[in-house]
Structures are given as C-alpha cells and as structure tokens.
Design an enzyme around this catalytic site. Structure first.
Site, PDB file in Angstrom:
ATOM      1  N   THR A 283      17.352   6.246 -43.810  1.00  0.00           N
ATOM      2  CA  THR A 283      17.008   6.060 -42.402  1.00  0.00           C
ATOM      3  C   THR A 283      16.163   7.225 -41.957  1.00  0.00           C
ATOM      4  OG1 THR A 283      17.811   5.694 -40.179  1.00  0.00           O
ATOM      5  CG2 THR A 283      18.995   7.307 -41.477  1.00  0.00           C
TER       6      THR A 283
ATOM      7  N   ASN B  93       7.398   2.968 -25.970  1.00  0.00           N
ATOM      8  CA  ASN B  93       6.435   3.179 -27.038  1.00  0.00           C
ATOM      9  C   ASN B  93       4.975   3.133 -26.605  1.00  0.00           C
ATOM     10  OD1 ASN B  93       7.931   3.692 -29.522  1.00  0.00           O
ATOM     11  ND2 ASN B  93       8.925   1.771 -28.970  1.00  0.00           N
TER      12      ASN B  93
END
EC number: 2.3.1.35
Lengths: 386, 386
Positions: free
Chosen positions: A182, A381
């Site tokens: 991850t 984002n």
C-alpha cells in the site's frame, strides 16, 4: 498501540518542517532487538521513488535496525540527486543510532517531482532520535507523522496467546490501488522469526489484504510495506500462526484505509464468487472497483446493476452471461440472463455496500475493497496537488 | 446534413413514447440503393445487448436496407425475451418497407436491464416509416432521436470532389470507451463500394477514431458503428480515397462526442510519442486517460505531471524513466529523470488541454482523446440511472 506494542521497539514522530504549518512529518521506528530480521514489499509501478529503490536494495539482507519515514514530499521523479537525498537520510539515521546505513529503510510520501528540503529533514532526524520511546504515545506520533490527505492515523495491534504480538500503522487515502504493497505501512513484531520466514509471511498476508484494496486504480510510485521482527518475546511461532496473525493486522489496517479514503461516503466490498480462477475473480473485482459509473451510482445509493454487468463484461476473464448472478446488499438483481428482483428492493442508503457477483463457473473467490466516487473525491483531487 | 447528405438515403426520427416527456426516441435510416452494401463494428464487451447480437448476425451478409435505432432502453441483459423484442422490431421494419428482416439492423441505447415497451416501439416504426424523407431536417430528427445524456446531436458530412460523399451521426456521452465502435453511429455514403471494401474501410477508420476516444473506460454493451452504401452517385472511389474520407467523417463525430461528454469542462488530447510499438502508445494513452487523479487535476487546471508519471508507470509497456519526457500545453515539465520547467509555467486554464508523453524508445505514436473528471460527471452519474 501499534508499532510500539510489540517488545523491542521504539518510535517517534516529529515536525521537521517538510510540511507547512508545523504538522508532524517525520517518523522513526527503531528495532532494539535482540534480533533485527525484516522484510518488505514494494510498488509494482515502473516509476519508482528514490526511497523505494533504496529500501528494496537494503532489504535484500533481510535485516533492518530502523525505518525513517517522511510525509510532505514523495521524492519521486527526482533523478540521481533524489536518490542521494534518500541515501543521506539513511546515513544520518545510521549515524545517530550507531548502526550501518544498510540497516536503515527510508519511506517518503507526498507530492511527486519535488526535492526534499534536506536541512529540515536531517535536523528532524536528530529531534526524532531524541524523542524515541516505547510508549503508546510515541507510536501514535509516528503513525501521525506519515499522514497526507488521511483524516486520521491508522494503527492496529494483535497479541497472540503464546506471548508474542504484531503491531503496525499505515497511511494512504488517494492514489490507492496497492499492488504488492500500500502507500506506506510499517509492521513490528516481537516474535522470533527469520528474515526468510518473515518475507514469506508478508507476501502471503499482503496478497490477501493490501493487494485487495483499490480506491482509484492509482498504484503509487512509493508504495511500501515493511515488517520488522525483534525476537524480544523469546517465542517462536509457526509460520502458519505468524502468517495468520499478520494477515489479521494487515486487514485491520486496510479496513481503516478504506474507511478514510479520499471523499469516501460509502465503503464497497465486491465479492466475486464461482470464478474459474482466483486471477479472474481478482481482475473482475478490480475492474468493477475502478469503474467510475459503478462508483458514482454507489455514491447516489443507486443499485444500478447494469453498470456492474457492463464493467465485468469488459474484463479479459471467463464469463457466461446466462449463469452470472449479481446482488447488492443481499438482493439478487440479475440472474439467468435477465433482471431478477427489482432494483427498488435493494437498499443502498447506508454507508456499507456489498456487491456479490457469482459467475457459477468454478470455486474461486476474491473480495476487493473500494469506495464510491463522490464530489468530495473530485474536490480534494482537483484542489490539492499530491 | 448527415445521413441524408449522400444520395439514396431517407431518414426519420419520431417520438414513440419509449422515453418519457415526448422526446424523439426512434430513428429510421433507409438505403434506397441502387446498391445496399453495408458493414458494422460492435462492442468488445462480453455482455452484449440483444440488438448487438442481432445486428452482428445480419451484417454477415454485408447488406442492409435499413437501420432502426431507439434511445431510452438499451435492451441489454434482457435474456431470450429481449432478443425476441429485437427480432420483432426488425420484422416490423421489414414489413413496412417491404424488405427482408435480415436486411434490417437494430440499435438500442439507454438503461441496461429493462425490457422495451414493444407496443410503443412498433407503432413508432409505423410513424417513422411515414415520416421518412431525404431532407436535412429528417437527418437531424434521426440524429436527435438516438440521444441520451448528450446535450446536442452530432452530425458530419464530407463531399469528395469526384461527386460522392459520406455522412453520419453519432451519440454517446457517458459509458464511453469505444473499442471497435462507439455508443451508436450510423454512416451513409453514395459511393459505389462493395461490402468487403466497406468493411475494411470501416475497420481502418474506427481503429484510428472511435477506438481512440476514452471518456471513462466504460466500453458499453451496445456500442455499434454501421456504414451503408447506396451507390447512388455512380462513382467508385479507390479504397484508399474512401477510407481517408471515412476516417475524416468519423474523427469529426468523435471530436463532437468528446466535446459533449458527461460533465466535460476540458477536452484533453493525450499524445504518446516515441513508443516501442503502437500498442504501447495506445495502452499508455488510455491508462492516462482513465486515471481519475490525472482527470481531476485537469479539472482543477493543475499541471500535476507527477500523476501522469504515476499513471504511465503502471502500464504493462516498455518505459525508461530517464528517457521519458512529459509536457502539458507545450511546456516540458519532466525530462532526464527529473523535473524540467516549473509547473507554474504551464497554463491549463483554457478548455483544450494537450498532454504529450515522449518515451524516446521508438517511432510509434498514438493520440487518445478524453475529458476531465468534474463535479458535473459525478452529479450526472449519481443522479441518473443509465
């Protein structure tokens, strides 16, 4: 308690001035032994950050005394100079701890393409070394210092009845489709275990946990999971026992990552059953998890199974549309080649959504964890350079 | 002018009552000859709608007298009954036109999983047959009747100096990653051309046009592009001439699809140069086009090239990070393994954005067309069942 839960570990998390605003941005985890075996898995992205190139190299010895991590700068796409920055960071940690630089792993996360502010970072290492402690608070500080767009630290700890334990922290909220790792996670254990066994257990555990989380398909340049074993409990578990508990800790962290993903309003578990192979099950689950039309429908609490059918139909996997079944939250919406129960019967208004696809072609299964695609994800984002 | 531009064609678009609110939802395009050669390309999705299964079958003869299209219902995932609905639609058109059902293609678009309202549809065919005309207005009505979330009809027409022409319309705004086809498009020509040559020209043209558009990775269950030739001009162009003009018409339609995609605020052209193969160039372009972190950065007018580097690094293609160059709107931001000019120098505030990735590994190039990921896309797809 997380990385400082198992015996033999100290940690610290300080504000080195890499991030603006005085937030903690530098973490140090030290293994005081008596043993220092270690293993790591890293991003499959071809564009690998300098700390990944460094840590992968030092892990070949399966031995680590310490891990230093920073947030606020990924040190990715920074060329030979970036690699020298990582090397200098490891050298500095080695110097203050009195160990070899080859026993120090480095992890970075944050904006791609910018150089690390090395003066701030190196003096931060001094501060972190002074702050090292085996306390719960020190572990929390370390878990906090690695965060970027995460809203909270992610920690986990499991104690085995036989007297050993595994702890860990993780970070990651976007650019999150780990593949063999991850974003960043450090795991510690006081079990007595060799580097090779640790490596095998880590690969087995991450394959079923970190590798099954897919928020936005964005496998990062910096993904790293490290595990350090101190042997301080004096207990040597079997590899099976160890792998089982490690998998348990990893899944706990993955669930926390899923629950705190960028813009999340729904956690979505996609189980693909009856696949001809595990690879097919994983590929179908990931394609559904990455499909924006499925993700936006889930954001709207809409059991729009036609989009699930569309998504799985574009996977290079064995599928028979007449055998296929699709269910959301326990209600079968498609079966026998046509609509089954009406979509209005599937209530997706809660936070947790379960999608089950049964291919009825074999006995392989996989569950992929993802989240919805919300206004929050777009906002975060489009407004934040990460 | 579009499908009725070339000689030998009539069209109609009527409100049959498949959509609510009395909007046009049924289109008919008829080829009055003298020849009736035809070709088609269809979705690669394994979950194929009934009209795709039907039309693919009848196209084996490379001959079509008519195409009937409806919006408001995709007739996908509807089992054997759904296929019978498509068959009955073709039979009805054949009856009113006095031709064979095997000379009638059927296209549907709209919600997946619901059955067609056949009474409304069949009486709509009667109305459409009565409304058939070779006028510009009739072509526009047909182009309008196929729309779903599109905000406007997409039409194109090109006339060759030698006296023949190609026209067409297309629809599609979401679930838009055509693969050998787009959502729905019908093209007509009065050139004299055989079915085999038409097929070869269509495959060559769509490979470089419809196949290079990727809004959200969602290859639909119903994607279809059909081309019908009447021969009414009496002129037989070379296959090269025909393919060139057909490619031109297809690209015109694709540009209109890109410009009207769901939630679009930016049109993004991603050119991958210097690739070791065309397949690598296409794969890299598509992965960047489908990456939500790239798409949201573009929505925010942010030249965040680190996300472009991350996206291309996860493609199974040949890449050398030290040779790689990334530019946005003409400003090179990454070169020689590290940051080049500062991101603040790249102005992405306009509607059109150009991303150029130069791999410096070979001489293959591809351009993929996409759009940004905006609040509008999320809103439209979480609130609308399609």
């Amino acid at each position: 308690m997380s990385v400082t839960g198992p015996a033999g570990f100290r940690a610290a998390g300080v504000a080195a001035g890499i991030k603006a605003a005085g937030a903690r941005d530098l973490a140090l985890v030290v293994n005081d032994g008596p043993q220092q075996s270690a293993a790591g898995v890293f991003t499959t992205n071809k564009v690998k950050a300098a700390p990944v190139l460094w840590s992968r190299q030092v892990l070949q010895e399966r031995k680590l005394h310490a891990v230093v991590l920073n947030s606020g700068c990924a040190n990715a796409c920074t060329g030979p100079e970036g690699f020298q920055d990582t090397h200098a960071t490891a050298e500095k940690v080695a110097e203050v701890l009195g160990v070899g630089a080859i026993e120090v792993a480095v992890c970075s996360t944050g904006l791609i393409g910018e150089r690390l502010p090395m003066d701030a970072l190196l003096s931060g290492v001094d501060s972190a070394a002074k702050a090292l402690a085996a306390t719960e608070e020190a572990g929390l500080h370390a878990a906090t210092a690695v965060l970027t767009t995460d809203t909270k630290p992610k920690q986990a700890l499991r104690r085995h009845d036989a007297g050993w334990s595994i702890g860990g922290f993780a970070k990651g909220a976007g650019m999150l489709a780990p593949n063999l790792a991850t974003m960043l996670s450090v795991l510690t254990t006081d079990a007595v275990i060799s580097g090779d066994d640790l490596d095998a257990a880590l690969r087995a555990a991450t394959r079923l946990t970190f590798d099954r989380l897919d928020v936005d398909g964005g496998t990062s340049t910096n993904d790293t999971v490290l595990v350090l074993a101190s042997g301080a409990s004096g207990v040597q578990p079997s590899r099976e026992e160890f792998t089982e508990l490690l998998t348990n800790v990893c899944m706990d962290l993955v669930r926390q990552l899923q629950d705190d993903a960028e813009g999340v309003t729904k956690t979505i578990d996609i189980t693909v059953r009856g696949a001809a192979s595990e690879a097919d099950a994983v590929a179908i689950g990931r394609t559904i998890a990455e499909d924006n039309l499925v993700k936006t429908a889930m954001f709207g609490s809409d059991p729009n199974w036609g989009r699930i059918a569309m998504a799985l139909g574009r996977v290079d996997a064995e599928i028979d549309v007449d055998k296929l079944e699709i269910a959301t939250n326990g209600v079968t919406l498609y079966a026998g080649g046509a609509k089954a129960r009406d979509r209005s019967e599937a209530d997706l208004s809660g936070r947790a959504i379960e999608i089950v696809v049964d291919l009825h072609l074999g006995d392989h299964t996989a569950t992929i964890l993802t989240t919805d695609l919300s206004h929050g994800y777009v906002e975060e984002n489009s407004a934040y350079s990460s």
